[in-house]
Design an enzyme around this catalytic site. Structure first.
Site, PDB file in Angstrom:
ATOM      1  N   TYR A 171      41.763   9.261  50.036  1.00 26.11           N
ATOM      2  CA  TYR A 171      42.461   7.991  49.860  1.00 26.11           C
ATOM      3  C   TYR A 171      43.816   8.207  49.193  1.00 26.11           C
ATOM      4  O   TYR A 171      44.844   7.682  49.642  1.00 26.11           O
ATOM      5  CB  TYR A 171      41.619   7.019  49.022  1.00 26.11           C
ATOM      6  N   ARG A 228      38.969  -5.015  43.739  1.00 28.93           N
ATOM      7  CA  ARG A 228      39.308  -3.731  44.353  1.00 28.93           C
ATOM      8  C   ARG A 228      38.543  -2.609  43.656  1.00 28.93           C
ATOM      9  O   ARG A 228      38.346  -2.651  42.442  1.00 28.93           O
ATOM     10  CB  ARG A 228      40.818  -3.472  44.257  1.00 28.93           C
ATOM     11  N   PHE A 288      64.406  12.905  39.879  1.00 27.97           N
ATOM     12  CA  PHE A 288      63.615  12.010  40.720  1.00 27.97           C
ATOM     13  C   PHE A 288      62.134  12.366  40.650  1.00 27.97           C
ATOM     14  O   PHE A 288      61.272  11.487  40.592  1.00 27.97           O
ATOM     15  CB  PHE A 288      64.125  12.114  42.162  1.00 27.97           C
TER      16      PHE A 288
END
Length: 414
Positions: A171, A228, A288
């Site tokens: 997932y 969830r 980043f």
């Protein structure tokens, strides 16, 4: 209130002052070269509108990579909006997700029936595709490929929960690992980084998994309250009959043990994250990648053995986050931050925790790969008088805190 908390930490006060005086611009300079391109300007407006975390770091990237990653983000945001929209029945959603990448070749495609807050990226998808078509072919190929794989992967868990640890990894791969792989391929395609960065998909995937697992661990309560389930059943089933039972006061001890086991699992990825970041050469790309990683280890440290995860939101202090953001500018400094927070976790491992031995072993591995001569502090560099003056100035500048807080909320989502 959070500003007052930071006053007890001179390093954080100093970081906040540097932030206010332009230090953030040195780490994350915001480029603006869109005035002659209205559609590109609109894309950056959508980026700021839909992203809590990535707008600032994307706009600080160098050259053509900046626009490529802006479009990459918006394409995946549009895809994610389709997945999140519960008003779209699965018989419609599944083919939409699997075929979404084809919309990049259709200049007219748009979707007007979404009820999600970020629906603008679907309603004005032609603006995004127009800028997508202006990107270099190498960039377009990466974006289309990742969009196809992610869209297909999203359908796997539409009607099923995450049960095994392998499924948890699967997932996280679909929703974050693929993003790490795509970003790495874009870095390499831009020539700002070596080809090796784009080719080593295992390391790139694990960079994404480290961030995603941290978010899943931190967001337990919010996810459970909204129905969830992202914590793997193979882990929580050892400690409760239902995932939501971990939030009950009478289950607090077992809940914390479950939490610690998942944090230990996430920390196993630290060596790969360090290896990945050690290969980066471009400063804007390094920033980043590094900033989210140091935020993640700090979040795991704050969550470790902390029952507050089951009663509310566990946060990093704003001053602490700014200090890390401005400090994570090279691999040795990143190692120092990772080392610091791993030591904190290692020092708090309960003897009665069923995963204590494993956690100790994982911490030793993380400490070994983050050894450095750099210290995670500024107090040794600046004399006490300077720090005292900084604290006085911070009190005088208290009215500026609303501006700092606004940036922090946008960038870190806290």
């Amino acid at each position: 209130m959070d500003m007052v908390k930071s006053l007890a930490y001179p390093d954080e006060v100093y970081a906040l002052l540097r932030f206010k005086l332009g230090g953030c611009e040195a780490v994350l300079p915001q480029h603006n070269d869109t005035e002659e391109n209205p559609t590109l300007k609109t894309c950056y407006d959508y980026l700021k509108q839909t992203s809590r975390s990535f707008a600032a770091v994307i706009q600080a990237l160098d050259g053509e990579l900046r626009n490529a990653i802006c479009i990459f983000y918006l394409v995946l945001r549009a895809l994610d909006t389709v997945e999140d929209d519960m008003t779209i029945p699965n018989q419609t959603k599944i083919p939409m997700l699997k075929g979404f990448y084809k919309n990049l070749q259709d200049p007219e495609w748009r979707y007007m029936d979404s009820k999600e807050k970020d629906r603008i990226v679907l309603e004005d998808f032609p603006t995004i595709t127009k800028e997508f078509q202006r990107l270099a072919p190498a960039f377009r190929e990466v974006i289309s490929d990742i969009c196809q794989k992610m869209g297909s992967g999203m359908t796997v868990f539409l009607d099923r929960h995450v049960n095994t640890l392998d499924e948890w990894n699967e997932y996280c791969h679909y929703v974050a690992g693929l993003v790490g792989i795509g970003l790495s391929q874009l870095f390499a395609a831009s020539k700002l980084e070596d080809e090796e960065v784009g080719k080593d998909t295992r390391l790139a995937n694990n960079m994404g998994l480290f961030l995603q697992k941290t978010n899943i661990i931190r967001d337990y309560l919010e996810d459970v309250q909204q129905g969830r389930q992202f914590w793997p059943k193979a882990v929580w089933d050892k400690y409760a009959q239902q995932l939501g039972d971990l939030a009950l006061a009478e289950n607090r001890s077992d809940a914390v043990h479950c939490l610690n086991e998942l944090i230990t699992n996430a920390m196993e990825l630290i060596p790969d994250c360090i290896t990945y970041m050690s290969r980066l050469h471009n400063q804007s790309v390094f920033n980043f990648c590094a900033i989210p990683q140091v935020m993640a280890i700090a979040t795991l440290e704050r969550c470790y053995n902390n029952p507050a995860v089951f009663t509310g939101v566990v946060k990093i202090r704003k001053g602490e986050a700014v200090k890390m953001m401005m400090g994570a500018t090279n691999i040795e400094k990143v190692k120092a931050i990772m080392h610091h927070f791993t030591l904190q976790i290692s020092s708090r491992i309960p003897k009665d925790d069923p995963n204590a031995e494993r956690t100790q072993r994982v911490c030793r591995q993380a400490l070994s790969c983050t050894e450095t001569n750099v210290e995670y502090t500024t107090s040794s560099i600046y004399p006490p008088l300077y720090v005292s003056a900084a604290m006085m100035l911070s009190a005088i500048a208290y009215n500026y805190w609303s501006q700092i807080s606004a940036f922090y909320t946008e960038f870190f989502g806290q």
